[in-house]
Design a protein around this motif. Structure first.
Motif, PDB file in Angstrom:
ATOM      1  N   PRO A   1      38.229  12.608  38.070  1.00  0.00           N
ATOM      2  CA  PRO A   1      38.284  11.384  37.249  1.00  0.00           C
ATOM      3  C   PRO A   1      39.133  10.298  37.912  1.00  0.00           C
ATOM      4  O   PRO A   1      40.122  10.595  38.592  1.00  0.00           O
ATOM      5  N   ARG A   2      38.735   9.047  37.711  1.00  0.00           N
ATOM      6  CA  ARG A   2      39.452   7.918  38.314  1.00  0.00           C
ATOM      7  C   ARG A   2      40.895   7.804  37.821  1.00  0.00           C
ATOM      8  O   ARG A   2      41.765   7.375  38.548  1.00  0.00           O
ATOM      9  N   TRP A   3      41.123   8.178  36.581  1.00  0.00           N
ATOM     10  CA  TRP A   3      42.450   8.029  36.013  1.00  0.00           C
ATOM     11  C   TRP A   3      43.469   8.969  36.651  1.00  0.00           C
ATOM     12  O   TRP A   3      44.669   8.753  36.530  1.00  0.00           O
ATOM     13  N   GLN A  57      45.729   7.184  38.971  1.00  0.00           N
ATOM     14  CA  GLN A  57      46.687   6.358  38.242  1.00  0.00           C
ATOM     15  C   GLN A  57      47.809   7.195  37.648  1.00  0.00           C
ATOM     16  O   GLN A  57      48.975   6.794  37.683  1.00  0.00           O
ATOM     17  N   VAL A  58      47.462   8.356  37.133  1.00  0.00           N
ATOM     18  CA  VAL A  58      48.484   9.255  36.580  1.00  0.00           C
ATOM     19  C   VAL A  58      49.408   9.732  37.693  1.00  0.00           C
ATOM     20  O   VAL A  58      50.644   9.739  37.538  1.00  0.00           O
TER      21      VAL A  58
END
Length: 160
Positions: free
Chosen positions: A122-124, A127-128
């Protein structure tokens, strides 16, 4: 093994590497995470620092413990040992934050590397991981300051 190099305490020599490498790892890892355009320029530096910095921090921690034991054998105690123990606690905490930062930075490198197997994540997640790197970088910077400042206080503050 962690006591001396050519008659000089190893701790006194290796702490200079830690004082340079930990902030470099922190700043370059954060830059890698928050500045995607720079990733191709920073990836090898971050990877190298993520491997070397925990090793240097471990050597500093172990050589500090050997240096502390040598001071105990010399009969130093009281206020000196209290300050050394405080410094040692900061160094131990710094070591664990450095390990965490290095692992998070390496995971961020892996997730953003563009490998076909990694693209399905996942793309997130990037970011995490970037947020985790930022938080760990802040803690690592705080503890490298606290450890360095408390060590300098022992040496230059009239305790030793």
């Amino acid at each position: 093994m962690f006591r001396e190099v050519n008659g000089l305490p190893l701790h006194v020599l290796v702490i200079h590497a830690v004082v340079v490498l930990v902030p470099l790892l922190a700043l370059l890892s954060v830059a890698y995470g928050v500045l995607p355009r720079w990733r191709s320029r920073l990836d090898w530096a971050v990877a190298g620092l993520a491997v070397v910095t925990p090793i240097a921090t471990f050597v500093a921690k172990e050589s500090g413990e050997a240096f502390e034991e040598a001071q105990r054998q010399r009969g130093l105690g009281g206020e000196f040992l209290r300050k050394i123990e405080e410094h040692s606690e900061y160094g131990d905490t710094l070591f664990w934050f450095t390990i965490g930062l290095a692992v998070a930075a390496l995971l961020l490198l892996l997730v953003t590397s563009g490998l076909t197997r990694v693209r399905s994540l996942p793309r997130w997640l990037a970011q995490v991981l970037t947020a985790v790197v930022v938080v760990l970088a802040v803690f690592a910077l705080v503890y490298v300051f606290l450890a360095g400042d408390s060590g300098a206080e022992v040496v230059w503050g009239g305790t030793l």
